[in-house]
Motif scaffolding. Structure first.
Motif, PDB file in Angstrom:
ATOM      1  N   ILE A   3       0.840  -1.194   0.000  1.00  0.00           N
ATOM      2  CA  ILE A   3       0.000   0.000   0.000  1.00  0.00           C
ATOM      3  C   ILE A   3       0.880   1.250   0.000  1.00  0.00           C
ATOM      4  CG2 ILE A   3      -1.650   1.333   1.361  1.00  0.00           C
ATOM      5  CD1 ILE A   3      -2.838  -1.083  -0.134  1.00  0.00           C
ATOM      6  N   GLN A   4       1.968   1.230   0.733  1.00  0.00           N
ATOM      7  CA  GLN A   4       2.872   2.376   0.735  1.00  0.00           C
ATOM      8  C   GLN A   4       3.476   2.589  -0.656  1.00  0.00           C
ATOM      9  OE1 GLN A   4       5.514   2.763   4.196  1.00  0.00           O
ATOM     10  NE2 GLN A   4       4.409   1.051   5.123  1.00  0.00           N
ATOM     11  N   PHE A   5       3.798   1.501  -1.350  1.00  0.00           N
ATOM     12  CA  PHE A   5       4.318   1.641  -2.711  1.00  0.00           C
ATOM     13  C   PHE A   5       3.251   2.268  -3.616  1.00  0.00           C
ATOM     14  CE2 PHE A   5       4.331   0.226  -7.066  1.00  0.00           C
ATOM     15  CZ  PHE A   5       5.593   0.592  -7.484  1.00  0.00           C
ATOM     16  N   MET A   6       2.016   1.771  -3.539  1.00  0.00           N
ATOM     17  CA  MET A   6       0.980   2.281  -4.422  1.00  0.00           C
ATOM     18  C   MET A   6       0.658   3.747  -4.125  1.00  0.00           C
ATOM     19  SD  MET A   6       0.446  -0.087  -6.564  1.00  0.00           S
ATOM     20  CE  MET A   6      -0.974   0.562  -7.430  1.00  0.00           C
ATOM     21  N   ASN A   7       0.751   4.140  -2.864  1.00  0.00           N
ATOM     22  CA  ASN A   7       0.545   5.546  -2.542  1.00  0.00           C
ATOM     23  C   ASN A   7       1.628   6.401  -3.186  1.00  0.00           C
ATOM     24  OD1 ASN A   7       1.277   7.938  -0.446  1.00  0.00           O
ATOM     25  ND2 ASN A   7      -0.929   7.597  -0.535  1.00  0.00           N
ATOM     26  N   TRP A   8       2.863   5.932  -3.130  1.00  0.00           N
ATOM     27  CA  TRP A   8       3.939   6.658  -3.829  1.00  0.00           C
ATOM     28  C   TRP A   8       3.650   6.699  -5.320  1.00  0.00           C
ATOM     29  CZ3 TRP A   8       6.877   4.648  -7.786  1.00  0.00           C
ATOM     30  CH2 TRP A   8       7.844   5.506  -8.302  1.00  0.00           C
ATOM     31  N   TYR A   9       3.239   5.579  -5.882  1.00  0.00           N
ATOM     32  CA  TYR A   9       3.065   5.491  -7.330  1.00  0.00           C
ATOM     33  C   TYR A   9       2.028   6.490  -7.834  1.00  0.00           C
ATOM     34  CZ  TYR A   9       2.682   3.620 -11.978  1.00  0.00           C
ATOM     35  OH  TYR A   9       2.699   3.508 -13.348  1.00  0.00           O
ATOM     36  N   PHE A  10       0.913   6.581  -7.143  1.00  0.00           N
ATOM     37  CA  PHE A  10      -0.150   7.478  -7.595  1.00  0.00           C
ATOM     38  C   PHE A  10       0.158   8.947  -7.322  1.00  0.00           C
ATOM     39  CE2 PHE A  10      -2.955   3.629  -7.171  1.00  0.00           C
ATOM     40  CZ  PHE A  10      -3.268   3.546  -8.518  1.00  0.00           C
ATOM     41  N   ASN A  11       1.064   9.220  -6.393  1.00  0.00           N
ATOM     42  CA  ASN A  11       1.286  10.605  -5.984  1.00  0.00           C
ATOM     43  C   ASN A  11       2.658  11.156  -6.342  1.00  0.00           C
ATOM     44  OD1 ASN A  11      -1.219  11.378  -4.209  1.00  0.00           O
ATOM     45  ND2 ASN A  11      -0.695   9.286  -3.634  1.00  0.00           N
TER      46      ASN A  11
END
Length: 527
Positions: free
Chosen positions: A242-250
């Motif tokens: 989830i932390q990776f995906m938050n970085w990816y989208f932002n």
């Protein structure tokens, strides 16, 4: 008394909270769906089987969970390899129709359809979006594809746009018109009295690309749109994935104005569905069929649209991604305006529909019937939990993978690519176990996430580390093992998707049981 008809309405990628029936934050005022809610039952905690189109649709049409069918990706589609709702209704004398998006039976977007619709649909009008454009879309909505191709903003991860046409010229309106035309043809047919219709009205919206008719966008006031309560939640104690995906989208810093615009466009897409669905409801009433039609409204999965700083759908168990609208009305059955808080799953649909229509189900159904709940308000026979599963076998991405996306920004516009990436957004298995009060999200070799859904419906605070809630975690893990055991014990009665035969439910059951046992040992050690 004539046999009851079926109107099965489905949207694509619509979260429950997009409707004022479910939420006051970032929701649209409904008319058609309010009529449906007032006539029947609203399920407040309905979850998709899997937050991706094909696995979820196949599950809600077959009554079997994705880890049992083997369909855990967006390809291939099932054809008639698995017993499912519409061929079954066809065999029991229903006039079957599909208007809109398939993404389940494998009816091709382009070209000949003779073999694929045999024994499934008597009438068929396909409608798709983006890469799923159909011959019908090209013919009847010729402006859509050029607009999508020329509007580069739509290819950004947070990109959205106002379409240069009004609601009456939208694909959603076209599908509603075709649905009414098909129903009018059905009414004129020289047919036996009991030749009822079963229509799957499947709107492609509000799936990306995020674009909505200009007149509908104007109905959604900018002042009513806000960032979600969870937009800036601390994710440092969440799963690494989830932390990776938050970085990816932002990555690159998304301006608030861009986020707010996307929410507004998404809600306008939802509003247009409600507006155009009203045409179909009006036809039913005007032609004496409202009181003889089982009507349900669902979506195949949700869209985070900014919750927790996340977007679209991917391998996650949060409500924005997995909790969907579910309204059902059966004339003469139950009282209008009923609301059910007990968690249910859309895999429960086929057996429920068969029971309400008075026809038998088929072998291999793994779900429960909601018929007595709808008719009598009885929740005593419902399971106290539901499970959403997701992900492909293998490892999920972590923050360590950020180095592999050098130069990535949310606002890039890649040529010839869809507006979501990375390609491994469904890597690693995930389970979300929802009870009436709590939700536990489990990933192999990653942090557990536990939320009190009554106190914290936007999932802002992970409670998995609290010592006083470890027994709650164990209970949910035991429910997961029970769920997986049920999938193993019920024989599928048909083949598993050929490309996914490497995955079976058995391994997950032993994994869930061992994880529950280890948590219980930890509690006993400190107790």
């Amino acid at each position: 008394m004539p046999r009851p008809n079926l109107l099965f309405v489905m949207t694509d990628q619509q979260k429950a909270t997009s409707l004022d029936i479910y939420s006051r934050i970032n929701s649209v005022e409904t008319v058609a769906l309010r009529q449906l809610a007032d006539s029947g039952t609203t399920f407040d905690a309905a979850y998709c089987p899997y937050p991706l189109c094909v696995p979820s649709r196949i599950s809600m049409l077959s009554g079997r969970y994705p880890s049992s069918t083997g369909y855990i990706a967006n390809v291939p589609e099932m054809g008639r390899s698995i017993p499912s709702l519409f061929p079954h209704l066809h065999e029991h004398g229903y006039r079957t129709m599909l208007v809109g998006k398939d993404h389940a039976y494998g009816i091709q977007n382009r070209g000949d359809m003779t073999e694929t619709i045999a024994g499934v649909f008597d009438r068929l009008y396909r409608g798709g979006h983006g890469a799923n454009m159909t011959d019908e879309t090209h013919r009847d909505q010729p402006r859509i594809e050029p607009f999508l191709q020329q509007t580069q903003e739509l290819y950004m991860l947070w990109g959205s746009a106002v379409a240069p046409w009004n609601s009456d010229d939208s694909l959603t309106a076209q599908l509603s018109r075709v649905a009414c035309d098909y129903l009018q043809d059905w009414k004129r047919e020289d047919q036996p009295q009991d030749k009822a219709f079963a229509m799957w009205l499947s709107y492609p919206d509000p799936h990306e690309f995020y674009q909505a008719p200009r007149d509908v966008v104007d109905m959604i006031r900018e002042s009513d749109i806000q960032l979600y309560p969870s937009e800036d939640a601390d994710l440092s104690d969440r799963a690494e994935y989830i932390q990776f995906m938050n970085w990816y989208f932002n990555a690159g810093g998304v301006p608030d104005s861009v986020r707010l615009k996307l929410i507004r466009i998404y809600l306008a897409m939802c509003k247009n569905v409600d507006m155009q669905l009203l045409r179909v409801f009006d036809w039913l009433r005007a032609n004496g069929q409202w009181e003889n039609t089982l009507i349900l409204f669902v979506s195949d999965h949700g869209d985070l649209t900014g919750e927790l700083g996340l977007l679209q759908k991917f391998n996650c168990g949060y409500d924005g991604c997995c909790r969907v609208p579910f309204l059902m009305a059966m004339p003469g059955c139950g009282k209008g305006g009923q609301r059910i808080a007990t968690p249910v799953n859309l895999a429960d649909l086929p057996l429920t529909i068969c029971d309400l229509l008075g026809i038998p189900g088929w072998d291999g159904i793994q779900s429960q019937s909601l018929a007595s709940t709808i008719c009598d308000g009885d929740v005593s026979q419902l399971r106290p939990y539901t499970v959403t599963e997701s992900g492909l076998p293998g490892e999920h991405l972590t923050t360590g993978d950020i180095r592999n996306f050098d130069g990535h920004r949310w606002d890039r516009t890649p040529e010839g690519r869809w507006c979501y990436d990375p390609p491994h957004r469904f890597g690693g298995r995930m389970y979300a176990i929802r009870s009436e009060q709590y939700k536990l999200i489990v990933r192999a070799e990653d942090r557990l996430e536990l939320f009190d859904m009554q106190v914290d419906p936007w999932e802002t605070k992970n409670l998995a580390g609290r010592s006083d809630l470890q027994s709650v975690i164990v209970q949910h893990l035991q429910w997961l093992a029970e769920h997986q055991g049920r999938l193993i014990s019920i024989q599928p009665g048909s083949s598993i998707a050929p490309q996914d035969t490497f995955y079976r439910a058995g391994g997950d059951k032993s994994w869930a049981e061992s994880l529950a046992a280890s948590r219980m040992q930890a509690i006993e050690a400190v107790g």
